[in-house]
Design a protein around this motif. Structure first.
Motif, mmCIF file in Angstrom:
data_model
loop_
_atom_site.group_PDB
_atom_site.id
_atom_site.type_symbol
_atom_site.label_atom_id
_atom_site.label_comp_id
_atom_site.label_asym_id
_atom_site.label_seq_id
_atom_site.Cartn_x
_atom_site.Cartn_y
_atom_site.Cartn_z
ATOM 1 N N MET A 183 0.731 -1.038 -0.205
ATOM 2 C CA MET A 183 0.065 -0.107 0.224
ATOM 3 C C MET A 183 0.924 1.097 0.234
ATOM 4 O O MET A 183 1.835 1.486 0.806
ATOM 5 C CB MET A 183 -0.772 -0.075 1.434
ATOM 6 N N GLN A 188 -4.036 2.693 -10.916
ATOM 7 C CA GLN A 188 -5.566 2.858 -10.716
ATOM 8 C C GLN A 188 -5.758 3.863 -9.696
ATOM 9 O O GLN A 188 -6.769 4.559 -9.738
ATOM 10 C CB GLN A 188 -6.099 1.163 -10.088
ATOM 11 N N ALA A 189 -4.831 4.221 -8.850
ATOM 12 C CA ALA A 189 -4.894 5.207 -7.618
ATOM 13 C C ALA A 189 -5.095 6.500 -8.407
ATOM 14 O O ALA A 189 -5.963 7.415 -8.130
ATOM 15 C CB ALA A 189 -3.877 4.957 -6.850
ATOM 16 N N VAL A 242 -10.648 0.923 -4.875
ATOM 17 C CA VAL A 242 -9.937 1.524 -3.780
ATOM 18 C C VAL A 242 -10.875 1.304 -2.580
ATOM 19 O O VAL A 242 -11.964 1.891 -2.555
ATOM 20 C CB VAL A 242 -9.681 3.108 -4.076
ATOM 21 N N ARG A 243 -10.308 0.689 -1.567
ATOM 22 C CA ARG A 243 -10.834 0.596 -0.201
ATOM 23 C C ARG A 243 -10.575 1.460 0.890
ATOM 24 O O ARG A 243 -11.364 1.548 1.806
ATOM 25 C CB ARG A 243 -10.510 -0.926 0.303
ATOM 26 N N HIS A 244 -9.590 2.101 0.821
ATOM 27 C CA HIS A 244 -9.031 3.131 1.865
ATOM 28 C C HIS A 244 -8.946 4.534 1.203
ATOM 29 O O HIS A 244 -8.099 4.891 0.548
ATOM 30 C CB HIS A 244 -7.612 2.839 2.546
ATOM 31 N N HIS A 263 -3.151 2.789 -1.646
ATOM 32 C CA HIS A 263 -3.594 1.732 -2.726
ATOM 33 C C HIS A 263 -2.211 1.208 -3.186
ATOM 34 O O HIS A 263 -1.410 1.592 -3.141
ATOM 35 C CB HIS A 263 -4.491 2.228 -3.728
ATOM 36 N N ASP A 264 -2.469 -0.227 -3.582
ATOM 37 C CA ASP A 264 -1.168 -0.683 -4.161
ATOM 38 C C ASP A 264 -0.890 -0.727 -5.496
ATOM 39 O O ASP A 264 0.257 -1.222 -5.977
ATOM 40 C CB ASP A 264 -1.206 -2.543 -3.613
#
Length: 326
Positions: free
Chosen positions: A26, A51-52, A190-192, A46-47
Motif C-alpha cells: 500500500m 488505478q489510484a 480502492v478501499r481506503h 492503494h497498491d
C-alpha cells in the motif's frame, strides 16, 4: 460554498508510510482540484499506482460536476438558472437527489432546514458590504420569500412558486460531492480513502490499522482544536457561526433560522457524523438552527447519527456514541 471547518491531521510521517508500503504494498496517493470556491482533496492508500491515479481523477471530476450543477454564482449552473427564472426544465438527476434530501430534512426538522433562505443571505450580504445590517423592512421582505413548501420539483421541471424566491444548496452540495467522489474511488477498487470536499467522507484506514484522523476547529480560536476524531465508514460535517459572520460578535452569520429571518442564537458550532456526507452536511445546518436540545432529540431518532455541539459560551455536549476524541 462553506469554508473549511476541519483540519486534516494528515497521513503521518513519510517514513512510517514507507514502512507500511514495504510490508503491504500500500502506498499513499493524493490529488486536489478547485471546486466550491476552495480546494478539494482526495487521499487514498492503494497498491496500484495507475488505478489510484485514475480513481483520484474520477473522484475530482465527480465533485467538480456537482459544483457546476449547483453553484449559486455560475450562470451555467442549474441552480443559478432556477433562481434567475423561477423555473428549470429537466433538472439533472443529481440535482433532483439533493432537492429530495433537502425536502426530507425540512420535513424532519419542522422547517429548521430550508434551502429557500437564499434571499436572507443576499440581503445580509448586501448590507454587510456597507458595514451594516439590513433594515427591519429589508429583512421582513426577504423573510417573506422563505418557505421550503413553495418549491416543486420532479423529473420534468423544478419551480419556485413565489416571485423573488431563490435557493441555496450550500448546506448539502459539498457533502453530496464527497459521496460521489467516494463512489468513484470505490468503483476503481480502492478501499481506503479520505475525501475532502469541504465536508468529509472516509472509508478504510490511513495506514496499517490506523484510522483516518480529523481535527475539528475551535469556533473561537482558528488555530485550536475542539476535538480530534478517528473516523471510518461515515460522513463528517461541521457548521459554525464563524464561517461567514456579518458581525464581530457572531450574532449574525451565514446560517439562518427560517422562523426568525435571522441567525440562530444558541450554538457556535455543530459537528455531525452520519452514514453519508450529504446527510452529515444537511444535519449540521439543521442542528445549528434547532439548538442543542431539539438537535439531540432528532439525532437520537436517526440511525448512525452522532453530534457534538458547542454553545456560544464554550459549553460542549456530545451524544453518547460520539467517537472518543484523541
Amino acid at each position: 460554498m462553506r469554508r473549511r471547518s476541519f483540519i486534516c491531521a494528515g497521513i503521518g510521517a513519510m517514513a512510517a508510510v514507507a514502512t507500511i508500503a514495504a510490508r503491504s504494498g500500500m502506498r499513499r496517493h493524493s490529488g486536489a482540484a478547485l471546486a466550491f470556491g476552495t480546494t478539494i482533496g482526495i487521499t487514498l492508500m492503494h497498491d496500484d499506482a495507475r488505478q489510484a491515479q485514475l480513481a483520484i481523477e474520477d473522484a475530482l471530476s465527480a465533485a467538480q460536476s456537482v459544483d457546476r450543477l449547483m453553484s449559486i454564482y455560475n450562470r451555467a449552473s442549474q441552480v443559478y438558472q432556477l433562481n434567475r427564472d423561477g423555473v428549470l426544465a429537466r433538472p439533472h438527476p443529481h440535482l433532483l437527489a439533493v432537492l429530495a434530501q433537502a425536502r426530507e430534512l425540512s420535513r424532519l426538522s419542522d422547517g429548521a432546514f430550508d434551502i429557500t433562505v437564499q434571499p436572507l443571505w443576499q440581503t445580509f450580504s448586501a448590507a454587510a458590504q456597507q458595514s451594516a445590517l439590513p433594515s427591519d423592512q429589508q429583512r421582513r421582505r426577504a423573510h417573506g420569500l422563505v418557505d421550503w413548501r413553495q418549491l416543486d420539483f420532479d423529473s420534468r421541471q423544478a419551480r419556485l412558486r413565489g416571485a423573488g424566491m431563490a435557493i441555496t444548496l450550500n448546506g448539502l452540495a459539498q457533502g453530496y460531492a464527497a459521496d460521489l467522489a467516494l463512489a468513484a474511488v470505490q468503483a476503481r477498487g480502492v478501499r481506503h480513502a479520505l475525501i475532502d470536499a469541504g465536508e468529509f467522507v472516509a472509508r478504510g484506514r490511513r495506514r496499517g490499522a490506523d484510522p483516518w484522523t480529523l481535527g475539528v476547529r475551535d469556533p473561537r480560536e482558528a488555530d485550536a482544536l475542539a476535538a480530534t476524531l478517528y473516523i471510518d465508514g461515515c460522513g463528517v460535517a461541521t457548521s459554525g457561526d464563524y464561517e461567514a459572520a456579518f458581525t464581530p460578535d457572531f450574532a449574525h452569520h451565514h446560517i439562518f433560522d427560517p422562523a426568525l429571518g435571522d441567525s440562530p442564537t444558541e450554538l457556535a458550532s455543530v459537528t455531525v457524523l452520519a452514514p453519508n456526507g450529504m446527510l452529515a452536511d444537511g444535519l449540521s445546518t439543521a442542528f445549528m438552527v434547532m439548538g442543542r436540545d431539539r438537535a439531540r432529540a432528532m439525532a437520537a431518532q436517526l440511525p448512525g447519527v452522532d453530534l457534538m455541539t458547542i454553545d456560544k459560551q464554550g459549553g460542549v455536549w456530545r451524544s453518547a456514541t460520539f467517537p472518543p476524541t484523541a
